[in-house]
Structures are given as C-alpha cells and as structure tokens.
Design an enzyme around this catalytic site. Sequence first.
Site, PDB file in Angstrom:
ATOM      1  N   HIS A 203       0.804  -1.223   0.000  1.00  0.00           N
ATOM      2  CA  HIS A 203       0.000   0.000   0.000  1.00  0.00           C
ATOM      3  C   HIS A 203       0.839   1.276   0.000  1.00  0.00           C
ATOM      4  O   HIS A 203       0.317   2.363  -0.065  1.00  0.00           O
ATOM      5  CB  HIS A 203      -0.928   0.025   1.221  1.00  0.00           C
ATOM      6  CG  HIS A 203      -0.191   0.227   2.511  1.00  0.00           C
ATOM      7  ND1 HIS A 203       0.518  -0.773   3.114  1.00  0.00           N
ATOM      8  CD2 HIS A 203      -0.026   1.315   3.278  1.00  0.00           C
ATOM      9  CE1 HIS A 203       1.080  -0.302   4.211  1.00  0.00           C
ATOM     10  NE2 HIS A 203       0.772   0.966   4.348  1.00  0.00           N
TER      11      HIS A 203
HETATM   12  C1  UD1 Z   1      -1.683   4.919   6.777  1.00  0.00           C
HETATM   13  C2  UD1 Z   1      -0.308   5.276   7.350  1.00  0.00           C
HETATM   14  C3  UD1 Z   1       0.691   4.154   7.004  1.00  0.00           C
HETATM   15  C4  UD1 Z   1       0.148   2.804   7.431  1.00  0.00           C
HETATM   16  C5  UD1 Z   1      -1.211   2.581   6.801  1.00  0.00           C
HETATM   17  C6  UD1 Z   1      -1.787   1.239   7.203  1.00  0.00           C
HETATM   18  C7  UD1 Z   1       0.252   7.691   7.416  1.00  0.00           C
HETATM   19  C8  UD1 Z   1       1.132   8.725   6.848  1.00  0.00           C
HETATM   20  N1  UD1 Z   1       0.247   6.494   6.776  1.00  0.00           N
HETATM   21  O1  UD1 Z   1      -1.559   4.947   5.365  1.00  0.00           O
HETATM   22  O2  UD1 Z   1       1.896   4.403   7.676  1.00  0.00           O
HETATM   23  O3  UD1 Z   1       1.047   1.797   7.018  1.00  0.00           O
HETATM   24  O4  UD1 Z   1      -2.076   3.649   7.243  1.00  0.00           O
HETATM   25  O5  UD1 Z   1      -3.034   0.989   6.692  1.00  0.00           O
HETATM   26  O6  UD1 Z   1      -0.402   7.953   8.399  1.00  0.00           O
HETATM   27  N2  UD1 Z   1      -9.007   4.929   3.013  1.00  0.00           N
HETATM   28  C9  UD1 Z   1     -10.196   4.247   3.007  1.00  0.00           C
HETATM   29  N3  UD1 Z   1     -10.755   3.922   4.208  1.00  0.00           N
HETATM   30  C10 UD1 Z   1     -10.186   4.270   5.393  1.00  0.00           C
HETATM   31  C11 UD1 Z   1      -8.980   4.987   5.374  1.00  0.00           C
HETATM   32  C12 UD1 Z   1      -8.393   5.305   4.175  1.00  0.00           C
HETATM   33  O7  UD1 Z   1     -10.739   3.915   1.981  1.00  0.00           O
HETATM   34  O8  UD1 Z   1     -10.744   3.904   6.446  1.00  0.00           O
HETATM   35  C13 UD1 Z   1      -8.374   5.266   1.707  1.00  0.00           C
HETATM   36  C14 UD1 Z   1      -8.697   6.664   1.249  1.00  0.00           C
HETATM   37  O9  UD1 Z   1      -8.789   6.645  -0.134  1.00  0.00           O
HETATM   38  C15 UD1 Z   1      -7.470   7.442   1.662  1.00  0.00           C
HETATM   39  C16 UD1 Z   1      -6.377   6.414   1.474  1.00  0.00           C
HETATM   40  O10 UD1 Z   1      -6.969   5.169   1.823  1.00  0.00           O
HETATM   41  O11 UD1 Z   1      -7.290   8.594   0.935  1.00  0.00           O
HETATM   42  C17 UD1 Z   1      -5.148   6.657   2.313  1.00  0.00           C
HETATM   43  O12 UD1 Z   1      -5.472   6.714   3.705  1.00  0.00           O
HETATM   44  P1  UD1 Z   1      -4.502   7.444   4.738  1.00  0.00           P
HETATM   45  O13 UD1 Z   1      -4.991   7.298   6.118  1.00  0.00           O
HETATM   46  O14 UD1 Z   1      -4.175   8.806   4.272  1.00  0.00           O
HETATM   47  O15 UD1 Z   1      -3.128   6.652   4.610  1.00  0.00           O
HETATM   48  P2  UD1 Z   1      -2.840   5.086   4.427  1.00  0.00           P
HETATM   49  O16 UD1 Z   1      -2.373   4.864   3.049  1.00  0.00           O
HETATM   50  O17 UD1 Z   1      -3.958   4.259   4.941  1.00  0.00           O
END
Ligand code: UD1
Length: 352
Positions: A203
């Site tokens: 991811h």
């Molecule tokens: C975050 C952490 C990363 C961790 C990962 C585990 C940071 C900088 N990154 O990354 O270190 O390894 O979590 O999962 O904090 N989304 C959903 N549902 C959710 C949450 C997110 O669909 O419940 C999607 C959205 O499109 C969002 C994207 O995932 O924009 C990224 O989510 P985000 O929390 O920004 O970072 P992660 O890639 O999940």
Amino acid sequence: MNILHVVGARPNFPKLAPVHRAAKAQGIEQLVVHTGQHYDAALSEDFFRDLGIPAPDVNLTVGSGTHAAQTARIMERIEPVLEERRPDWVVVYGDVNSTMAAAIVASKLHLRVAHVEAGLRSHDRTMPEEINRLVTDRLADLLLTPSRDADEQLLREGEPESEIAFVGNVMVDSLFYALPAARATRFRQSLGADGSHVVVTLHRPSNVDTPERLRAVVDVLAEIARERPVYFPAHPRTRERLTRFGLDAGGVRLLDPVSYFEMLDLVEGAHAVVTDSGGLQEETTALGVPCFTVRQNTERPVTITEGTNRLTPDPAPLAALVRAAKRPAVPRRPEGWDGCAGVRAVAALAAR
Ligand code: UD1
C-alpha cells in the site's frame, strides 16, 4: 496517574491493545481518542473487537485528505480534548499522521508525551512515516523502544538516556494474545490454502502510486501465482490504484482487507509473505515465516539481522526468491519480543 491514548490508523490498534490491557490491570485511569484517520470497519472497528479494546471514548472523525489537511484537522480537533482532560501522559503509537499531529499539540500544551515504537528510522525522508517518526521522537518526553538498535539511534541523535526506555515489541504481545483465536477462525482452510501459499500486502506510495511500478510488482505476483496460490488482501488505496491504472493481477486472488485474526491465521501458515508493511516484517519474524519486503530500506533492521526478513527493492527476482524460501527450524525472536512489552511500557510510564 492517568493516560490518554491517541490512535488513528490500522497499525496503531495492535500497539495500543497490550498497553491498554496492562494499564487496566493496574487500575490506571485511561481514555482512548481515535482520530478517525481510518474509518472503514475493516481497517478500524473490527480491530478493536478482535483485540479486546473498548470502543474509543472520543472519535475525532477526521477522515482522509492530503497529508497537510489530515494532519491539520487532527491537530485542530484534538486540542480541545487534550486541554479539557490534561492527562498525566499522552501516549502515541507508531508513525502515522495521527501520531505526529497529537505529539505536536500535546507538547505545545505542556503535556508529557510518550511514544510507543520510538527510535525506528528508515533514513528515507521521502516516506511520510519517517517525517512522522522524526518529529514525534524529537518532541516526546519518554521514548519507548522496541529493539536495542532503536535505543542506539536515539542516543546518536542526542536524546538523553533518561528519556529512553527499552520495552520490546508491543506488536508481538498482540500476536501472542491473538494466535489461539486466529487459528480458531480456520480462515486458511476456508480459502483452501494448504501451506504452499504466499500472502501479499502492498500500500506504500512508492509501490502503488505510479502505474509503471505497480505494473512491475503485479506482473511478478502473477508469475508467482502460476506456481502457487497468492492471496492479496488489498488496502483501499491499492484497490483504487489497480482499477485506475487498469491493471489485471492475473491469477492473484485479491481479497478485501481481512480481519486481524484472519490475517494472522493466513500468515502463520504461509510459505512466504511479500509486503511493504512495517507490522508484517515483525509478525513474520516472530512466526518464523520468510518475508520479502519490497522496499529500498527498512526502519526495522532487526527483522533482517535476527529474523526472516529480506529487502527486495527490485521486484524482478521475487519469483525465484519465493520459490527458494525456507522457514527456520525455530523462529529466532529479538530481545524483548516476548509478549510482555505492554507491561514494561506501563511500568516505564509509572516510574516517571
Ligand atoms: C496509513 C499510514 C501508514 C500505514 C497505513 C496502514 C500515514 C502517513 N500512513 O496509510 O503508515 O502503514 O495507514 O493501513 O499515516 N481509506 C479508506 N478507508 C479508510 C482509510 C483510508 O478507503 O478507512 C483510503 C482513502 O482513499 C485514503 C487512502 O486510503 O485517501 C489513504 O489513507 P490514509 O490514512 O491517508 O493513509 P494510508 O495509506 O492508509
């Protein structure tokens, strides 16, 4: 003493659970604040249930956004909560945006901050997590480390020895706690996996955000899938990129994100794991499962020097490496990866 824990994203929850449990056993007053960085049940709520953590007392429902927007929203919304409660300790976990945002706000309110999983460094500032680690550790008053190399790193950066406490790996506490229930899911059997299978998670922006890179990785996974089953529980952002770039993962079995118990069951019985996650590098070492980390670097070098991890920045040789992978006869676990890190963390908090 009272503790306010701040968590926000999936990898935080297995770190919170053992600390929360140890504090509860000592009758310590505690409050859990969930920032809402992760909000899908499969990435959040289900983990609280499996890990036996009570539902968060406060949810800031910040949701997704750019790094700046998400961090700012967390800071804005957590400030009044911290101001009202003024706990003896604000405990933050790991390296996600919620960790850094809470540490900044708490420090400016002159609240004591403890960082669980301090001192890890990839030395790669293109990773958002590395920025979060650097800022959080610089601000924290108590640095709770998972491995001895983390202590050394913090000392090299000029952190006073009195602020560093080696407690071991809280992820391994959760792993040991969850294994019986994980096995009872019989998830592996339900998929028909026979132990020859490979588990994949990816991811990180460096692997999934450009079509060329994601294609190269997916192509080699498809090659592996011609020889053995490959299960890939995909993070929502990975799923979105696969669709957006129009990539077909061949015979790879894409799954929706699985529960903590299901994942452990699938990984414990696997031939090998291919990942860019931090937690899985540790879990595979603790379980003695060969792990190939598709990254240039790792903030968890002890999983290479003492465990089963190997960096494979170039995905091309993965098929051959996976084919040749062998489990160690007995898993070798680094010091402090013994299931008691949460108890030691609470002891360190109470001692100051
Ligand atoms: C975050 C952490 C990363 C961790 C990962 C585990 C940071 C900088 N990154 O990354 O270190 O390894 O979590 O999962 O904090 N989304 C959903 N549902 C959710 C949450 C997110 O669909 O419940 C999607 C959205 O499109 C969002 C994207 O995932 O924009 C990224 O989510 P985000 O929390 O920004 O970072 P992660 O890639 O999940």
